[in-house]
Design a protein around this motif. Structure first.
Motif, PDB file in Angstrom:
ATOM      1  N   TRP A 111     -44.406 -31.880  15.429  1.00  0.00           N
ATOM      2  CA  TRP A 111     -45.352 -30.773  15.645  1.00  0.00           C
ATOM      3  C   TRP A 111     -45.224 -29.756  14.517  1.00  0.00           C
ATOM      4  O   TRP A 111     -46.205 -29.164  14.081  1.00  0.00           O
ATOM      5  N   TYR A 115     -48.053 -28.392  12.203  1.00  0.00           N
ATOM      6  CA  TYR A 115     -48.381 -26.975  12.059  1.00  0.00           C
ATOM      7  C   TYR A 115     -48.263 -26.483  10.625  1.00  0.00           C
ATOM      8  O   TYR A 115     -48.912 -25.518  10.241  1.00  0.00           O
ATOM      9  N   GLU A 118     -51.567 -27.345   9.425  1.00  0.00           N
ATOM     10  CA  GLU A 118     -52.515 -26.384  10.005  1.00  0.00           C
ATOM     11  C   GLU A 118     -52.415 -25.018   9.338  1.00  0.00           C
ATOM     12  O   GLU A 118     -53.378 -24.254   9.308  1.00  0.00           O
ATOM     13  N   SER A 119     -51.192 -24.682   8.878  1.00  0.00           N
ATOM     14  CA  SER A 119     -51.080 -23.379   8.227  1.00  0.00           C
ATOM     15  C   SER A 119     -51.624 -23.447   6.805  1.00  0.00           C
ATOM     16  O   SER A 119     -52.251 -22.503   6.334  1.00  0.00           O
ATOM     17  N   VAL A 124     -53.859 -21.865  11.314  1.00  0.00           N
ATOM     18  CA  VAL A 124     -52.828 -21.130  12.046  1.00  0.00           C
ATOM     19  C   VAL A 124     -53.116 -19.637  12.087  1.00  0.00           C
ATOM     20  O   VAL A 124     -53.003 -19.003  13.130  1.00  0.00           O
ATOM     21  N   PHE A 137     -53.319 -25.528  20.374  1.00  0.00           N
ATOM     22  CA  PHE A 137     -52.078 -26.311  20.473  1.00  0.00           C
ATOM     23  C   PHE A 137     -52.260 -27.457  21.469  1.00  0.00           C
ATOM     24  O   PHE A 137     -51.911 -28.611  21.190  1.00  0.00           O
ATOM     25  N   PHE A 290     -45.417 -22.223  19.185  1.00  0.00           N
ATOM     26  CA  PHE A 290     -46.633 -22.691  18.517  1.00  0.00           C
ATOM     27  C   PHE A 290     -47.862 -21.885  18.955  1.00  0.00           C
ATOM     28  O   PHE A 290     -48.889 -21.896  18.298  1.00  0.00           O
ATOM     29  N   PHE A 311     -43.389 -22.585   8.518  1.00  0.00           N
ATOM     30  CA  PHE A 311     -43.397 -23.946   9.067  1.00  0.00           C
ATOM     31  C   PHE A 311     -42.697 -24.921   8.133  1.00  0.00           C
ATOM     32  O   PHE A 311     -42.071 -25.871   8.577  1.00  0.00           O
TER      33      PHE A 311
END
Ligand code: TRP
Length: 454
Positions: A111, A115, A118-119, A124, A137, A290, A311
């Motif tokens: 995860w 993430y 995603e950042s 994020v 999430f 998260f 992250f």
């Protein structure tokens, strides 16, 4: 006996960073905040610290001393000290625990990789509402391909590092990435504390409400203490086995414990100030960081950069821990079964991935499938962290006192730290008392209480 080819740590600092790297991981940054949140805050933290000092510290010293003396893996170490096979089951249990932990650890670490991506793509920091961040999430983890894909990537990275061995692989990475993690965490703490409404979070962390404490709370705190210090399954024993006889075990142990607790406390402050400032539920469970941190990043100047770096470092913290889990298993097969490192890594890395799949599916396909009211993921965590690790710790204490003998243990512990113990001989007595009475009694009490006997 140590074989002439057995590796050693390059330096004492390297050992501390690697051992602290093993200790500091998702357990501190992801797990600690959510179990604190589920178990009522300050009272839980208080019991957790109590467990670390009274049970954790004496056992950390014992594990490292056993490892350094024998220069062996957990099973080989007990064999060596007893010249028999009767006690090696403690090491066997530890290897099993490590295997189970690794299987679910890689999922959450996955995860974190997810993430990180995603950042990077800006998702994020795009959330202003807790509910949106939470929904996102949930959407991600409800996709089994997302979860298992990143789980696979993570175990492959872990395997790659463990194949390289300890000095070039494990030690090099930990030495400079651990300090970086620490700095980022401090920045997040400052941001959390300066958010409007954060004082409710500080209160949650400082004002204990002991009326909410049950046997289960204490078991969770004990389990968390073991998990977060990588204790009770031979990881520290294995790392100690690569340690030099001239090194000072107590000072290394204290550094490891202080770093471990500090990172957990800082993570707690960063998360709970934000949880309360943004009106989220502290008992949210494994998804907590998260859902929470995106809102913190959203409200920070430079939030984009911080989210990416955070992250990234979370992945690193997870890797320095997961390598220690895999290393324990591998060291056994390399030392005792004469396998090559490559073969052991390939087989056990793959197996732990496969065994982790039901846990990965706990968040989507199998979310309704429960055993004892727990999903596969929660069951694996509960069984390993709250049962196998404390049981391993109990057996290690019993072993040191009744089989190895406290005299031998003390001789071994003292090597490299003669000055300390010659100046303060009562410390050795204290160690004996903690190992002989306090730690075992506490662990047994918690177990009995949990199963309802007392
Ligand atoms: N301590 C690590 C963490 O907090 C996890 C871990 C690594 C671990 N090695 C271990 C836990 C051995 C128990 C035993 O994330």
């Amino acid at each position: 006996m140590s074989t002439p080819t057995r590796e050693n740590w390059g330096s004492k600092f390297g050992f501390i960073m690697a051992a602290a790297g093993s200790a500091v991981g998702l357990g501190n940054i992801w797990k600690y905040p959510y179990v604190v949140g589920q178990n009522g805050g300050a009272a839980f933290i208080f019991i957790y610290i109590f467990c670390i000092i009274l049970v954790g510290l004496p056992l950390v010293l014992a594990e490292i001393a056993i490892g350094r003396t024998t220069q062996k893996n957990p099973i080989g170490a007990f064999k060596e000290l007893t010249k028999s096979n009767n006690w090696s089951f403690i090491g066997g249990m530890g290897i099993l625990a490590g295997f189970v932990i690794l299987s679910f650890y890689c999922i959450v670490a996955g995860w974190s990789i997810g993430y990180f991506i995603e950042s990077i793509n800006g998702t994020v920091i795009s959330y202003t509402q807790a509910s949106e961040a939470g929904a996102h999430f949930n959407e991600l983890i409800s996709n089994p391909f997302w979860v298992i894909g990143y789980q696979l990537i993570f175990i492959l990275v872990t395997m790659f590092i463990v194949v390289k061995g300890i000095k070039d692989g494990i030690e090099k990475g930990c030495k400079f990435l651990m300090p970086a993690l620490f700095v980022i965490l401090l920045i997040l703490v400052v941001r959390g504390l300066t958010m409007e409404g954060s004082s409710a979070g500080v209160e949650f962390l400082l004002k204990p409400d002991f009326s909410k404490v049950t046997g289960n709370t204490i078991l969770m705190a004990l389990g968390q203490a073991f998990f977060s210090m990588s204790l009770g399954m031979g990881a520290l024993l294995t790392y100690g086995s690569y340690m030099n006889k001239k090194d000072n075990i107590p000072s290394a142990s204290i550094s490891i414990i202080v770093l471990d607790v500090l990172v957990a406390i800082l993570a707690g402050v960063a998360i709970f100030t934000a949880v309360f400032a943004t009106g989220q539920n502290p008992g949210e469970g494994p998804s907590l960081i998260f859902q929470t941190l995106p809102l913190v990043f959203n409200k920070m100047t430079g939030g984009y950069i911080f989210s990416v770096v955070f992250f990234f470092l979370l992945i690193i913290a997870a890797i320095t821990s997961s390598v220690s889990l895999l290393e324990v298993i591998v060291s056994y097969f390399v030392d005792e079964k004469k396998w090559t490192r490559k073969k052991a890594v390939l087989i056990f890395g793959s197996l732990s991935f496969l065994i982790g799949i039901p846990s990965a599916l706990s968040f989507n396909v199998l979310s309704d499938f429960k055993i004892f009211g727990l999903t596969f993921f929660d069951l694996a965590d509960y069984f390993a962290s709250n049962i196998l690790l404390p049981l391993g710790g109990l057996l290690i204490a019993i072993f040191v006192i009744y089989k190895w003998g406290i005299k031998n243990a003390i001789t071994s512990l003292k090597e490299g730290s003669e000055n300390l113990f010659d100046s303060y001989p009562f410390l050795l007595k204290l160690w004996e008392i903690l190992l002989k009475y306090i730690a075992p009694v506490l662990i047994i009490f918690v177990f009995l209480n949990k199963i309802g006997v007392i």
